[in-house]
Motif scaffolding. Structure first.
Motif, mmCIF file in Angstrom:
data_model
loop_
_atom_site.group_PDB
_atom_site.id
_atom_site.type_symbol
_atom_site.label_atom_id
_atom_site.label_comp_id
_atom_site.label_asym_id
_atom_site.label_seq_id
_atom_site.Cartn_x
_atom_site.Cartn_y
_atom_site.Cartn_z
ATOM 1 N N UNK A 184 0.831 -1.200 0.000
ATOM 2 C CA UNK A 184 0.000 0.000 0.000
ATOM 3 C C UNK A 184 0.865 1.249 0.000
ATOM 4 N N UNK A 185 0.364 2.285 -0.665
ATOM 5 C CA UNK A 185 1.038 3.579 -0.645
ATOM 6 C C UNK A 185 0.397 4.439 0.435
ATOM 7 N N UNK A 186 1.162 4.793 1.420
ATOM 8 C CA UNK A 186 0.646 5.653 2.479
ATOM 9 C C UNK A 186 1.806 6.369 3.138
ATOM 10 N N UNK A 187 1.520 7.545 3.653
ATOM 11 C CA UNK A 187 2.521 8.325 4.374
ATOM 12 C C UNK A 187 2.219 8.246 5.866
ATOM 13 N N UNK A 188 2.977 7.459 6.626
ATOM 14 C CA UNK A 188 2.675 7.346 8.056
ATOM 15 C C UNK A 188 2.989 8.634 8.809
ATOM 16 N N UNK A 189 2.225 8.870 9.872
ATOM 17 C CA UNK A 189 2.529 9.990 10.755
ATOM 18 C C UNK A 189 3.908 9.784 11.362
ATOM 19 N N UNK A 247 3.468 19.270 12.676
ATOM 20 C CA UNK A 247 3.683 17.833 12.792
ATOM 21 C C UNK A 247 4.462 17.379 11.564
ATOM 22 N N UNK A 248 4.776 16.101 11.521
ATOM 23 C CA UNK A 248 5.545 15.599 10.384
ATOM 24 C C UNK A 248 5.011 14.247 9.939
ATOM 25 N N UNK A 249 5.383 13.904 8.718
ATOM 26 C CA UNK A 249 5.043 12.617 8.113
ATOM 27 C C UNK A 249 6.281 12.065 7.435
ATOM 28 N N UNK A 250 6.219 10.773 7.137
ATOM 29 C CA UNK A 250 7.255 10.151 6.319
ATOM 30 C C UNK A 250 6.665 9.767 4.967
ATOM 31 N N UNK A 251 7.425 9.967 3.907
ATOM 32 C CA UNK A 251 6.996 9.481 2.599
ATOM 33 C C UNK A 251 7.056 7.956 2.607
ATOM 34 N N UNK A 252 5.914 7.339 2.290
ATOM 35 C CA UNK A 252 5.792 5.892 2.424
ATOM 36 C C UNK A 252 6.771 5.096 1.587
ATOM 37 N N UNK A 253 7.068 5.580 0.389
ATOM 38 C CA UNK A 253 7.964 4.814 -0.484
ATOM 39 C C UNK A 253 9.371 4.716 0.100
#
Length: 385
Positions: free
Chosen positions: A285-290, A351-357
């Motif tokens: 799945x493509x998702x950007x986790x918190x 806040x921040x996120x990570x690029x899922x890939x």
């Protein structure tokens, strides 16, 4: 998602100059077999609302917030039809500045009001809101979702004073924060890091079957919270109730609320105080986790013993691909860190996120490399926010 959105974008571009939103809506709905729900056309991959204006600036009422909630789990697109060109904007809740129309009674427990075209952000963290960036922007939104956006919209709409507190960085705190990449470098090369990973790996091995069952849950936030609690939760009774519910296959899971803390797992060593956030990555799945709250991160790193780590669990259908323990400053991870300042309240750095890939790549090819100068530069930028 990518191919359906690409086909939609191409068809709408091919009809530039049609200057008739009803005709364009029919062309699109017929081509892709979309279902109509009042003014919204939708399928499993996206939902779209057509609007018209004489220019790119438009204040038309688009949709009620309660109706947007139904489609907020997929790209919600507004197609603006102008005389010469058709424009696409993504209008999920992450990209709304506020709710404008009939919104006086909007509360977290009272979803009221509608948003206008003028409420849609035209840029988000330096990314233009346009057709070419819809997938990239939706990946950011998917890591936040409706429930986490709602308090921000309530605050912005009602001009409520924010409850957050921006962490004040004095000279002593600044020195400790800026020396944290050096601490992280020492920690990841130590036996303490190996011991920490072994502890977490043992928990993953112990609850492997339950983790794989939980990975089948569609709701990304529920799925992540359950897996992370199985690994790092401190209430054994709750863990056993979760396990029983997963094994029984029942729809209902025990209600539980995780602490809004920086991390899931705290561990003290002789020279270090570590906080480790557990993150699950479904590899297909493509998702950007918190990632983390920037102020909480700075507050923790202001201690001269602090080390902030991430433990990623990569899951494929039926198997755990790999587990990786890395510093927040790991080079690839830091490069993939997205700062979300627009999304946060006014009393917060964001806040921040990570690029899922990038997470997928790190799970498949682990690395503990840290570029200390780049990490210090990152921290200086965050402090300055």
């Amino acid at each position: 998602m990518y191919e359906p959105l690409a086909a939609l974008t191409e068809l709408i571009r091919d009809n530039n100059g049609i200057n008739d939103k009803a005709r364009l809506a029919k062309i699109v709905a017929d081509r892709f077999g979309l279902t109509k729900d009042r003014s919204v056309y939708y399928c499993a991959d996206y939902a779209i609302r057509f609007s018209s204006s004489s220019s790119r600036n438009f204040g038309n009422t688009i949709l009620s917030l309660s109706n947007l909630r139904k489609y907020d789990d997929r790209p919600f697109i507004v197609c603006l039809v102008t005389p010469a060109q058709n424009f696409l904007l993504i209008a999920n809740t992450t990209f709304l500045k506020k709710i404008s129309h009939s919104s006086q009674e909007l509360r977290e427990n009272n979803i009221r009001g509608s948003f206008n075209g003028s409420d849609i952000m035209r840029e988000f963290e330096g990314i233009e809101n346009c057709a070419e960036n819809i997938v990239r922007l939706f990946d950011i939104h998917a890591g936040i979702g409706f429930e986490d956006n709602l308090p921000r919209l309530v605050e912005a709409t009602n001009n409520i004073s924010p409850s957050g507190v921006k962490f004040g960085v004095d000279d002593a705190a600044r020195n400790n924060i800026l020396s944290s990449p050096s601490r992280a470098l020492r920690f990841v090369a130590s036996q303490d890091a190996s011991a920490l990973k072994s502890e977490l790996d043992a928990k993953v091995a112990k609850y492997r079957n339950e983790i794989l069952l939980a990975a089948l849950i569609e709701n990304v936030n529920v799925r992540g919270r359950i897996i992370e609690y199985l690994i790092a939760g401190d209430d054994e009774g709750l863990r056993q109730r979760l396990i029983a519910a997963l094994k029984s296959g029942e729809n209902g899971l025990p209600a539980f609320k995780t602490d809004n803390a920086l991390s899931d797992y705290q561990r003290q060593f002789e020279a270090y105080d570590t906080e480790t956030d557990v993150k699950t990555k479904i590899m297909i799945l493509n998702s950007n986790p918190k990632a983390y709250n920037l102020d909480k991160m700075l507050q923790f790193l202001a201690s001269d013993r602090s080390v902030f780590m991430f433990y990623f669990v990569g899951v494929d259908p039926g198997k755990i691909v790999n587990t990786v323990l890395v510093s927040m400053f790991q080079s690839d991870l830091l490069e993939a860190t997205i700062l979300l300042r627009h999304w946060a309240g006014r009393n917060s750095r964001g806040v921040s996120q990570f690029e899922g890939r990038a997470i997928n790549d790190l799970i498949e090819k682990p690395s503990i490399e840290i570029d200390e100068p780049k990490a210090i530069g990152f921290l200086e930028r965050v402090i300055a926010l």
